[in-house]
Each structure stands twice: as structure tokens, then as C-alpha cells.
Design a protein around this motif. Structure first.
Motif, PDB file in Angstrom:
ATOM      1  N   LEU A 190      -0.776  13.343  -3.329  1.00 19.96           N
ATOM      2  CA  LEU A 190      -0.284  12.193  -2.582  1.00 19.96           C
ATOM      3  C   LEU A 190      -1.195  11.007  -2.846  1.00 19.96           C
ATOM      4  CD1 LEU A 190       0.517  13.815   0.897  1.00 19.96           C
ATOM      5  CD2 LEU A 190       2.147  13.247  -0.920  1.00 19.96           C
ATOM      6  N   GLY A 191      -0.666   9.804  -2.602  1.00 22.29           N
ATOM      7  CA  GLY A 191      -1.485   8.618  -2.786  1.00 22.29           C
ATOM      8  C   GLY A 191      -1.646   8.272  -4.251  1.00 22.29           C
ATOM      9  N   TRP A 192      -2.849   7.883  -4.612  1.00 21.94           N
ATOM     10  CA  TRP A 192      -3.112   7.336  -5.939  1.00 21.94           C
ATOM     11  C   TRP A 192      -4.293   8.064  -6.571  1.00 21.94           C
ATOM     12  CZ3 TRP A 192      -0.627   4.439  -9.274  1.00 21.94           C
ATOM     13  CH2 TRP A 192      -1.309   3.754 -10.275  1.00 21.94           C
ATOM     14  N   GLY A 193      -4.166   8.447  -7.840  1.00 21.36           N
ATOM     15  CA  GLY A 193      -5.302   8.956  -8.598  1.00 21.36           C
ATOM     16  C   GLY A 193      -5.456  10.459  -8.621  1.00 21.36           C
ATOM     17  N   SER A 194      -5.063  11.153  -7.551  1.00 18.03           N
ATOM     18  CA  SER A 194      -5.214  12.612  -7.527  1.00 18.03           C
ATOM     19  C   SER A 194      -4.317  13.278  -8.565  1.00 18.03           C
ATOM     20  CB  SER A 194      -4.901  13.156  -6.131  1.00 18.03           C
ATOM     21  OG  SER A 194      -5.857  12.737  -5.192  1.00 18.03           O
ATOM     22  N   THR A 195      -3.124  12.737  -8.761  1.00 14.03           N
ATOM     23  CA  THR A 195      -2.226  13.256  -9.795  1.00 14.03           C
ATOM     24  C   THR A 195      -2.909  13.206 -11.143  1.00 14.03           C
ATOM     25  OG1 THR A 195      -0.254  12.495  -8.609  1.00 14.03           O
ATOM     26  CG2 THR A 195      -0.013  12.908 -10.959  1.00 14.03           C
ATOM     27  N   ALA A 202      -9.348   4.756   4.420  1.00 15.22           N
ATOM     28  CA  ALA A 202      -8.097   4.848   3.666  1.00 15.22           C
ATOM     29  C   ALA A 202      -8.108   3.891   2.477  1.00 15.22           C
ATOM     30  CB  ALA A 202      -6.920   4.516   4.576  1.00 15.22           C
ATOM     31  N   TRP A 203      -7.540   4.347   1.378  1.00 12.05           N
ATOM     32  CA  TRP A 203      -7.372   3.529   0.179  1.00 12.05           C
ATOM     33  C   TRP A 203      -8.682   2.928  -0.325  1.00 12.05           C
ATOM     34  CZ3 TRP A 203      -3.011   4.915  -1.666  1.00 12.05           C
ATOM     35  CH2 TRP A 203      -1.856   5.038  -0.877  1.00 12.05           C
ATOM     36  N   SER A 204      -9.786   3.607  -0.175  1.00 14.78           N
ATOM     37  CA  SER A 204     -11.070   3.040  -0.601  1.00 14.78           C
ATOM     38  C   SER A 204     -11.957   4.027  -1.353  1.00 14.78           C
ATOM     39  CB  SER A 204     -11.850   2.509   0.619  1.00 14.78           C
ATOM     40  OG  SER A 204     -11.171   1.435   1.223  1.00 14.78           O
ATOM     41  N   THR A 205     -11.471   5.194  -1.681  1.00 14.57           N
ATOM     42  CA  THR A 205     -12.300   6.187  -2.368  1.00 14.57           C
ATOM     43  C   THR A 205     -12.672   5.695  -3.760  1.00 14.57           C
ATOM     44  OG1 THR A 205     -11.020   7.895  -1.225  1.00 14.57           O
ATOM     45  CG2 THR A 205     -12.472   8.616  -3.026  1.00 14.57           C
ATOM     46  N   VAL A 232       0.910  -1.142   0.000  1.00 10.25           N
ATOM     47  CA  VAL A 232       0.000   0.000   0.000  1.00 10.25           C
ATOM     48  C   VAL A 232       0.926   1.162   0.000  1.00 10.25           C
ATOM     49  CG1 VAL A 232      -1.579   1.212   1.492  1.00 10.25           C
ATOM     50  CG2 VAL A 232      -1.852  -1.193   1.027  1.00 10.25           C
ATOM     51  N   VAL A 233       1.337   2.029  -0.250  1.00 11.04           N
ATOM     52  CA  VAL A 233       2.257   3.073  -0.595  1.00 11.04           C
ATOM     53  C   VAL A 233       3.612   2.445  -0.814  1.00 11.04           C
ATOM     54  CG1 VAL A 233       1.413   5.293   0.084  1.00 11.04           C
ATOM     55  CG2 VAL A 233       2.009   3.700   1.843  1.00 11.04           C
ATOM     56  N   ALA A 234       4.494   3.245  -1.340  1.00  5.13           N
ATOM     57  CA  ALA A 234       5.804   2.751  -1.766  1.00  5.13           C
ATOM     58  C   ALA A 234       6.017   1.290  -1.467  1.00  5.13           C
ATOM     59  CB  ALA A 234       6.877   3.601  -1.167  1.00  5.13           C
ATOM     60  N   SER A 235       6.456   0.915  -0.280  1.00 10.74           N
ATOM     61  CA  SER A 235       6.731  -0.479  -0.013  1.00 10.74           C
ATOM     62  C   SER A 235       5.452  -1.297   0.034  1.00 10.74           C
ATOM     63  CB  SER A 235       7.499  -0.631   1.303  1.00 10.74           C
ATOM     64  OG  SER A 235       6.729  -0.163   2.370  1.00 10.74           O
ATOM     65  N   SER A 289      -5.746   7.810  -0.460  1.00  5.58           N
ATOM     66  CA  SER A 289      -4.447   7.655   0.192  1.00  5.58           C
ATOM     67  C   SER A 289      -4.633   6.925   1.506  1.00  5.58           C
ATOM     68  CB  SER A 289      -3.804   9.031   0.442  1.00  5.58           C
ATOM     69  OG  SER A 289      -4.498   9.718   1.485  1.00  5.58           O
ATOM     70  N   GLY A 290      -3.520   6.815   2.243  1.00  4.83           N
ATOM     71  CA  GLY A 290      -3.585   6.165   3.540  1.00  4.83           C
ATOM     72  C   GLY A 290      -3.082   7.047   4.656  1.00  4.83           C
TER      73      GLY A 290
END
Length: 334
Positions: A62-67, A159-162, A10-13, A136-137
Motif C-alpha cells: 500500500l502507499g508508495w515505494g513498498s511495491t 505519514a508520507w514521510s519515510t 496524497v493517495v489516489a485523489s 503511506s498515510g
């Protein structure tokens, strides 16, 4: 375990280890309210509410998808997260690079990998007007620290569920581009609808999305964003996914190999980072007892970039990876 294997690493690692796990297909989030005043939008989220300045220019994601959502809406962030799972040597995902190159813009600052804490110093150095962590988390403590740097928008609930569509609409609200967000989603929905029409064999078939990583078997729940959008293609959630759930995760759970013969579904979609992992999934004595695998109805989504494109999908990655996913599902659904 991989994030997109589990989120699937779930993030980097955790993204590298968990990446075969996380877009739902719900409409715009009720947690986002566009209080179209001179002060910009006020957005409710898991840690309260955030008022974003009108027309923010310096955006950090940050996290996933917002970028991806920000870029799709015409705002290139000043800083974006490093992706160690499917990014290039600089940590940039292919669809992000393609979109920035097409725009002719300079590449944003790539934030350093920071598995446990957001890279606060690097974020502050980017001088953001807003920090978008919609999927994100981040913890409440991390949210408070980020908010000392700039107004920060967290996830609406867990977290991580949007839901992936909510990521787009929430980012659109934050950037004052709600109309543009609707157009982006309408365009993607049209692509999904076209694929569904081209593949009537999907309609009504039950689906289970899974990953077998490092001796642990993961099943993704129906509320996981990576699963939800496949219902728009015509699939339905396999009842066994709910029946076998043990509640040990928000968007996934682990299942013992001894129970895999109970995972009934018309199609099983497996996420495998490498081809040897995919081959092992169909040939292993442990996983070959899954009824759909035994019947030749296992879809194999192979490769970090192909997995990341739909785990969960984003405003940029879904168009990039949709054809490959549909072809994979079609081969298994016949």
C-alpha cells in the motif's frame, strides 16, 4: 492539488491532486529490527510493532515505494495499489511494469482505487502473509483493520514521510532480505555518486523544490524524501525554505504569492504535470518574481511519470528517472 505534487496527487485523489509534494537520504531506519528468529522479523513503527512471518510469499503493498522495494528484492507482490496519477490505464507505473516484464512474472492484482479507506475486501482476497504500508498515510484505525487481515507494517513516524532508503531497508527486513536491500541501495548510491561527479556545478548550490497548482503555491521541506536525495547530488537546502516555513504541513507548506520574492535559492525546481503549467510558472507575474526564476535558474520537471519517478524516489523509479532529473537540474544550474 497533486500527492506527489503535494506528496506533488496524497493517495489516489490526493495523489492526483497532491503529487508534486514527497526520499530522504538517511541510512537504514532504526525502527526496523531484524529479530532473526524462526518467527521472522519484528518491526517497530508508528502504531507499535509487527512480527512478520519468516520468508513471506504473499505480499500486499500500500502507499508508495513498498511495491518497488519488494520487486527490487525479488518478491513480486500478489496485490499492489492502483496509481491514478502516473500509471497506465491499468494503474501500473512504467518502471513497475518494466521490472515485472523483465522478471517474466504475472502482473499482480491491482487493488481498486480507494482514496479514503484501504480496499479491505480486495486486500483480504489476496490472502496476504504481510501488508507493507511503509510509506503511506494509513491511520491507526485503518492499521488495526488491516492487521486483522495480516501482519501490517506501517511507517516509522509520520505519514508520507519515510525516507526512501528506509523504505527499502524496512521492506528488506520484513522480507528477510536485508543483505539484498543493502546491495540495491549500494547500486543506486553508486549511480547518484556518478551523477554528482559528472556535475560538480551542483556542489554547494542552494535548492528549493516547489509546485504551483490550482492557485496554491507549495514549498517542499528539506526532510521531504523528494528533496533529500538531491543533497546527495551536491545541492544544499536553501535557507529561505526554512525561514519561510509556517508549519502547516509535515513535508511541505504553502506560501502566499506575495512572499515569493523572498524565496531565495540558486536553483528552484518546479514540478509541473503539463508543459503549459511549466510555461506558466516562468511567465506568470506571480511566480516570475522568484529570484531564481527571474535569473533563468528554474528547473522544470514536467510530466506525471517524470515527477512520480522522484517524488519521492523508489528502488525502481530513481534509476528510471535519474538521468532526466539531472539533465533538468544541470540546465538550470549553469
Amino acid at each position: 492539488m497533486p500527492r506527489r505534487m503535494k506528496l506533488a496527487a496524497v493517495v489516489a485523489s490526493t495523489l492526483t491532486a497532491a503529487l508534486l509534494l514527497a526520499g530522504c537520504s538517511t541510512a537504514a531506519s532504526d525502527s526496523s529490527t531484524d529479530s532473526a528468529s524462526a518467527g521472522g522479523a519484528t518491526i517497530e513503527h508508528a502504531f507499535g510493532e509487527t512480527t512478520v512471518p519468516a520468508n513471506p510469499k504473499n505480499v500486499v503493498t500500500l502507499g508508495w515505494g513498498s511495491t518497488d522495494a519488494s520487486i527490487a528484492l525479488g518478491v513480486i507482490p500478489v496485490a499492489i495499489p492502483f496509481d491514478s496519477y502516473a500509471g497506465d490505464k491499468d494503474g501500473v507505473l512504467p518502471w513497475v511494469k518494466d521490472a515485472i516484464d523483465k522478471d517474466g512474472a504475472a502482473m499482480p492484482t491491482i487493488l481498486p482505487e480507494s482514496p479514503d479507506e484501504p480496499p479491505y475486501e480486495a486486500i483480504a482476497a489476496a490472502d496476504p502473509d504481510v501488508i507493507l504500508a511503509v510509506y503511506s498515510g494509513i491511520t491507526e484505525e485503518q492499521y488495526k483493520k488491516l492487521s486483522e487481515i495480516a501482519p501490517t507494517v506501517a511507517y516509522p513516524d509520520q505519514a508520507w514521510s519515510t525516507p526512501w532508503r528506509d523504505v527499502v531497508t524496512t521492506v528488506g527486513t520484513a522480507l528477510g532480505k536485508s543483505d539484498e536491500a543493502k546491495k540495491v541501495l549500494d547500486g543506486i548510491d553508486a549511480q547518484i555518486a556518478q551523477k554528482a561527479a559528472e556535475h560538480p556545478e551542483f556542489k554547494g548550490k542552494t535548492l528549493a523544490a516547489v509546485a504551483d497548482s490550482s492557485g496554491t503555491f507549495y514549498v517542499y521541506k528539506k526532510n521531504d524524501p523528494r528533496v533529500g536525495f538531491m543533497f546527495d547530488l551536491g545541492f544544499t537546502n536553501a535557507p529561505a525554505v526554512d525561514d519561510l516555513s509556517n508549519g502547516d504541513g509535515t513535508f511541505f507548506y504553502t506560501l502566499s504569492y506575495e512572499q515569493l520574492d523572498k524565496l531565495q535559492a540558486d536553483v528552484v525546481l518546479n514540478y509541473a504535470t503539463t508543459q503549459p503549467e511549466a510555461d506558466a510558472f516562468t511567465s506568470s507575474p506571480q511566480t516570475s518574481v522568484i529570484p531564481a526564476v527571474a535569473a533563468g535558474h528554474a528547473a522544470q520537471l514536467v510530466g506525471a511519470q517524470n515527477i512520480s519517478a522522484v517524488s519521492p524516489p523508489t528502488a525502481l523509479s530513481l534509476p528510471w528517472g535519474l538521468d532526466n532529473l539531472v539533465d533538468t537540474l544541470a540546465a538550470a544550474a549553469k
